[in-house]
Write an enzyme that holds these catalytic residues in place. Structure first.
Site, PDB file in Angstrom:
ATOM      1  N   TYR A  54      -4.515   7.806  -7.023  1.00  0.00           N
ATOM      2  CA  TYR A  54      -3.621   6.884  -6.307  1.00  0.00           C
ATOM      3  C   TYR A  54      -4.216   6.567  -4.933  1.00  0.00           C
ATOM      4  O   TYR A  54      -4.267   5.407  -4.522  1.00  0.00           O
ATOM      5  CB  TYR A  54      -2.246   7.539  -6.177  1.00  0.00           C
ATOM      6  CG  TYR A  54      -1.181   6.648  -5.564  1.00  0.00           C
ATOM      7  CD1 TYR A  54      -0.637   5.591  -6.280  1.00  0.00           C
ATOM      8  CD2 TYR A  54      -0.712   6.886  -4.275  1.00  0.00           C
ATOM      9  CE1 TYR A  54       0.354   4.781  -5.723  1.00  0.00           C
ATOM     10  CE2 TYR A  54       0.280   6.089  -3.713  1.00  0.00           C
ATOM     11  CZ  TYR A  54       0.808   5.042  -4.439  1.00  0.00           C
ATOM     12  OH  TYR A  54       1.785   4.249  -3.882  1.00  0.00           O
ATOM     13  N   SER A  70       0.890  -1.146   0.000  1.00  0.00           N
ATOM     14  CA  SER A  70       0.000   0.000   0.000  1.00  0.00           C
ATOM     15  C   SER A  70       0.928   1.195   0.000  1.00  0.00           C
ATOM     16  O   SER A  70       1.901   1.231  -0.761  1.00  0.00           O
ATOM     17  CB  SER A  70      -0.933  -0.051   1.214  1.00  0.00           C
ATOM     18  OG  SER A  70      -1.715   1.110   1.268  1.00  0.00           O
ATOM     19  N   LYS A 112      -5.224   2.949  -3.309  1.00  0.00           N
ATOM     20  CA  LYS A 112      -4.548   2.393  -2.123  1.00  0.00           C
ATOM     21  C   LYS A 112      -5.494   2.322  -0.923  1.00  0.00           C
ATOM     22  O   LYS A 112      -5.452   1.352  -0.171  1.00  0.00           O
ATOM     23  CB  LYS A 112      -3.280   3.197  -1.802  1.00  0.00           C
ATOM     24  CG  LYS A 112      -2.180   3.094  -2.879  1.00  0.00           C
ATOM     25  CD  LYS A 112      -1.599   1.675  -3.013  1.00  0.00           C
ATOM     26  CE  LYS A 112      -0.376   1.651  -3.920  1.00  0.00           C
ATOM     27  NZ  LYS A 112       0.173   0.299  -4.126  1.00  0.00           N
TER      28      LYS A 112
HETATM   29  N1  LIG Z   1       8.322   4.704  -4.367  1.00  0.00           N
HETATM   30  C1  LIG Z   1       7.537   5.129  -3.416  1.00  0.00           C
HETATM   31  O1  LIG Z   1       7.699   6.228  -2.859  1.00  0.00           O
HETATM   32  C2  LIG Z   1       6.395   4.282  -2.934  1.00  0.00           C
HETATM   33  C3  LIG Z   1       5.778   4.660  -1.729  1.00  0.00           C
HETATM   34  C4  LIG Z   1       4.712   3.913  -1.259  1.00  0.00           C
HETATM   35  C5  LIG Z   1       4.279   2.826  -1.958  1.00  0.00           C
HETATM   36  N2  LIG Z   1       4.892   2.473  -3.140  1.00  0.00           N
HETATM   37  C6  LIG Z   1       4.368   1.319  -3.840  1.00  0.00           C
HETATM   38  O2  LIG Z   1       5.405   0.402  -4.052  1.00  0.00           O
HETATM   39  C7  LIG Z   1       5.107  -0.398  -5.209  1.00  0.00           C
HETATM   40  C8  LIG Z   1       6.343  -0.453  -6.105  1.00  0.00           C
HETATM   41  O3  LIG Z   1       6.592   0.851  -6.566  1.00  0.00           O
HETATM   42  P1  LIG Z   1       8.068   1.384  -6.865  1.00  0.00           P
HETATM   43  O4  LIG Z   1       8.291   2.586  -6.048  1.00  0.00           O
HETATM   44  O5  LIG Z   1       9.024   0.275  -6.810  1.00  0.00           O
HETATM   45  O6  LIG Z   1       7.858   1.918  -8.361  1.00  0.00           O
HETATM   46  P2  LIG Z   1       8.416   1.396  -9.791  1.00  0.00           P
HETATM   47  O7  LIG Z   1       9.887   1.328  -9.768  1.00  0.00           O
HETATM   48  O8  LIG Z   1       7.738   2.266 -10.790  1.00  0.00           O
HETATM   49  O9  LIG Z   1       7.864  -0.093  -9.867  1.00  0.00           O
HETATM   50  C9  LIG Z   1       6.548  -0.387 -10.188  1.00  0.00           C
HETATM   51  C10 LIG Z   1       6.518  -1.769 -10.752  1.00  0.00           C
HETATM   52  O10 LIG Z   1       5.147  -2.097 -11.050  1.00  0.00           O
HETATM   53  C11 LIG Z   1       5.132  -2.644 -12.360  1.00  0.00           C
HETATM   54  N3  LIG Z   1       3.854  -2.504 -13.014  1.00  0.00           N
HETATM   55  C12 LIG Z   1       3.189  -1.376 -13.349  1.00  0.00           C
HETATM   56  N4  LIG Z   1       2.042  -1.683 -13.969  1.00  0.00           N
HETATM   57  C13 LIG Z   1       1.988  -3.049 -14.041  1.00  0.00           C
HETATM   58  C14 LIG Z   1       1.055  -3.982 -14.547  1.00  0.00           C
HETATM   59  N5  LIG Z   1      -0.081  -3.578 -15.144  1.00  0.00           N
HETATM   60  N6  LIG Z   1       1.318  -5.302 -14.414  1.00  0.00           N
HETATM   61  C15 LIG Z   1       2.450  -5.729 -13.819  1.00  0.00           C
HETATM   62  N7  LIG Z   1       3.381  -4.896 -13.338  1.00  0.00           N
HETATM   63  C16 LIG Z   1       3.142  -3.564 -13.435  1.00  0.00           C
HETATM   64  C17 LIG Z   1       6.220  -1.901 -13.106  1.00  0.00           C
HETATM   65  O11 LIG Z   1       6.537  -2.646 -14.273  1.00  0.00           O
HETATM   66  P3  LIG Z   1       6.843  -1.987 -15.710  1.00  0.00           P
HETATM   67  O12 LIG Z   1       8.309  -1.743 -15.704  1.00  0.00           O
HETATM   68  O13 LIG Z   1       6.402  -3.043 -16.665  1.00  0.00           O
HETATM   69  O14 LIG Z   1       6.035  -0.722 -15.794  1.00  0.00           O
HETATM   70  C18 LIG Z   1       7.305  -1.916 -12.047  1.00  0.00           C
HETATM   71  O15 LIG Z   1       7.972  -3.151 -12.034  1.00  0.00           O
HETATM   72  C19 LIG Z   1       3.873   0.222  -5.854  1.00  0.00           C
HETATM   73  O16 LIG Z   1       2.720  -0.520  -5.484  1.00  0.00           O
HETATM   74  C20 LIG Z   1       3.829   1.612  -5.234  1.00  0.00           C
HETATM   75  O17 LIG Z   1       2.515   2.127  -5.177  1.00  0.00           O
HETATM   76  C21 LIG Z   1       5.940   3.187  -3.642  1.00  0.00           C
END
Ligand SMILES: NC(=O)c1ccc[n+]([C@@H]2O[C@H](COP(=O)([O-])OP(=O)(O)OC[C@H]3O[C@@H](n4cnc5c(N)ncnc54)[C@H](OP(=O)(O)O)[C@@H]3O)[C@@H](O)[C@H]2O)c1
Length: 287
Positions: free
Chosen positions: A155, A141, A159
């Site tokens: 978003y 989340s 979430k």
């Molecule tokens: N970074 C932050 O500050 C943060 C904070 C709180 C929560 N989160 C959560 O953490 C999780 C990971 O995010 P991240 O920060 O690591 O961002 P990220 O580097 O952009 O990674 C997101 C991942 O999700 C994949 N994805 C997107 N759409 C998809 C789909 N339809 N089917 C399968 N895979 C898909 C992307 O793959 P592609 O390369 O194919 O697009 C990528 O591997 C997310 O749920 C995000 O909401 C992140």
């Protein structure tokens, strides 16, 4: 511990492993000797890890927006790997812009990835975890699953939505030995923010500096991806994991302040809340 468990290292199934937290989690687990079933839209992006770790890395193409694919890939992973200890629903996307500025397609993309994609994944995983006698589900989340900032409404909708689904699901499946944790990081520097599209700005919102427009400066990104991933690995092993885990000083500060404010606001209006009841209603005796 049964024979299969004694013989095979801990095994994880993860969505969205091409970048960011999903990729880093995959790397750290493989480094320490675990098996990873990594799912992603472009499997070639893990070619380097496949070369280094051989059979301990199982890969499959998966777009979480497709419920049939989600069920079949999850089923294949359990069949090929025999047992999966921890499933991580990580894939997620964002979009910046005032609610009025969002396109219908952006609404579909965010909801079908973060919300219904995660629901399909959880529903696909649970029957297998139940059949093997237990396991663990970590749902990514965000602090954005408990607070809301202007410019990120969609978003938050996704979430907050998955938080409600998971909170109910967790109670349904606890009797089967399946533990669930909502992982709630604050802002962590990953490709997430650069990948999130912006909307065309409507004039009426143009001068509102509160609306998040995507240019988050580094000083507002206090999260450490390594530490977030380490916390996720600990959650996968912990005896009695928490239902939710806030990760990062921003997550802790914003969310605890928001909860205090919600409680205060509910107490201020308590007379109206408690008054909205049938005149002939008698509280059931649950003793
Ligand atoms: N970074 C932050 O500050 C943060 C904070 C709180 C929560 N989160 C959560 O953490 C999780 C990971 O995010 P991240 O920060 O690591 O961002 P990220 O580097 O952009 O990674 C997101 C991942 O999700 C994949 N994805 C997107 N759409 C998809 C789909 N339809 N089917 C399968 N895979 C898909 C992307 O793959 P592609 O390369 O194919 O697009 C990528 O591997 C997310 O749920 C995000 O909401 C992140």
């Amino acid at each position: 511990m049964g024979n299969a468990e004694a013989l095979s290292p801990p095994t994880w199934l993860i969505t969205g492993t091409s970048s960011g937290l999903g990729r880093l989690l995959t790397e750290r687990l493989l480094e320490r000797g675990d098996r990873v079933a990594a799912t992603l839209r472009t499997p070639a992006r893990l070619d380097d890890l496949a070369e280094m770790y051989g059979e301990r890395l199982w890969r499959a193409r998966l777009d979480v927006r497709d419920p049939l694919d989600v069920r079949s890939v999850v089923g294949q992973a359990f069949e090929d790997l025999d047992r999966i200890d921890v499933a991580v629903s990580n894939a997620g996307i964002g979009v910046y812009g005032a609610a009025e500025e969002l396109s219908d397609d952006q609404i579909d993309q965010v909801i079908s990835t973060n919300l219904t994609g995660s629901i399909h994944f959880a529903r696909a995983v649970v029957p297998h975890l139940r059949a093997q006698g237990g396991g663990r589900l970590l749902q990514l989340s965000s602090m954005g699953g408990a607070v809301a900032f202007p410019g990120f409404s969609l978003y938050h909708a996704s979430k907050w939505g998955i938080e409600g689904f998971i909170e109910a699901l967790a109670q349904e499946i606890r009797p089967f030995g399946i533990e669930v944790t909502l992982v709630e990081p604050g802002v962590v520097e990953t490709p997430f923010y650069a990948s999130a599209p912006s909307t065309p700005v409507i004039d009426a919102y143009a001068d509102n500096p509160e609306i998040v427009r995507g240019d988050i400066p580094p000083e507002e990104m206090p999260g450490d991806a390594e530490k977030v991933v380490r916390a996720m690995i600990e959650l996968g092993e912990e005896e009695d994991p928490p239902a939710r885990l806030l990760l990062g000083v921003d997550a802790y500060t914003h969310v605890t302040a928001a909860w205090r404010e919600r409680l205060r606001a509910a107490e201020v209006t308590s007379d109206r809340s408690l008054g909205a009841v049938r005149d002939d209603w008698v509280a059931p005796d649950r003793a």
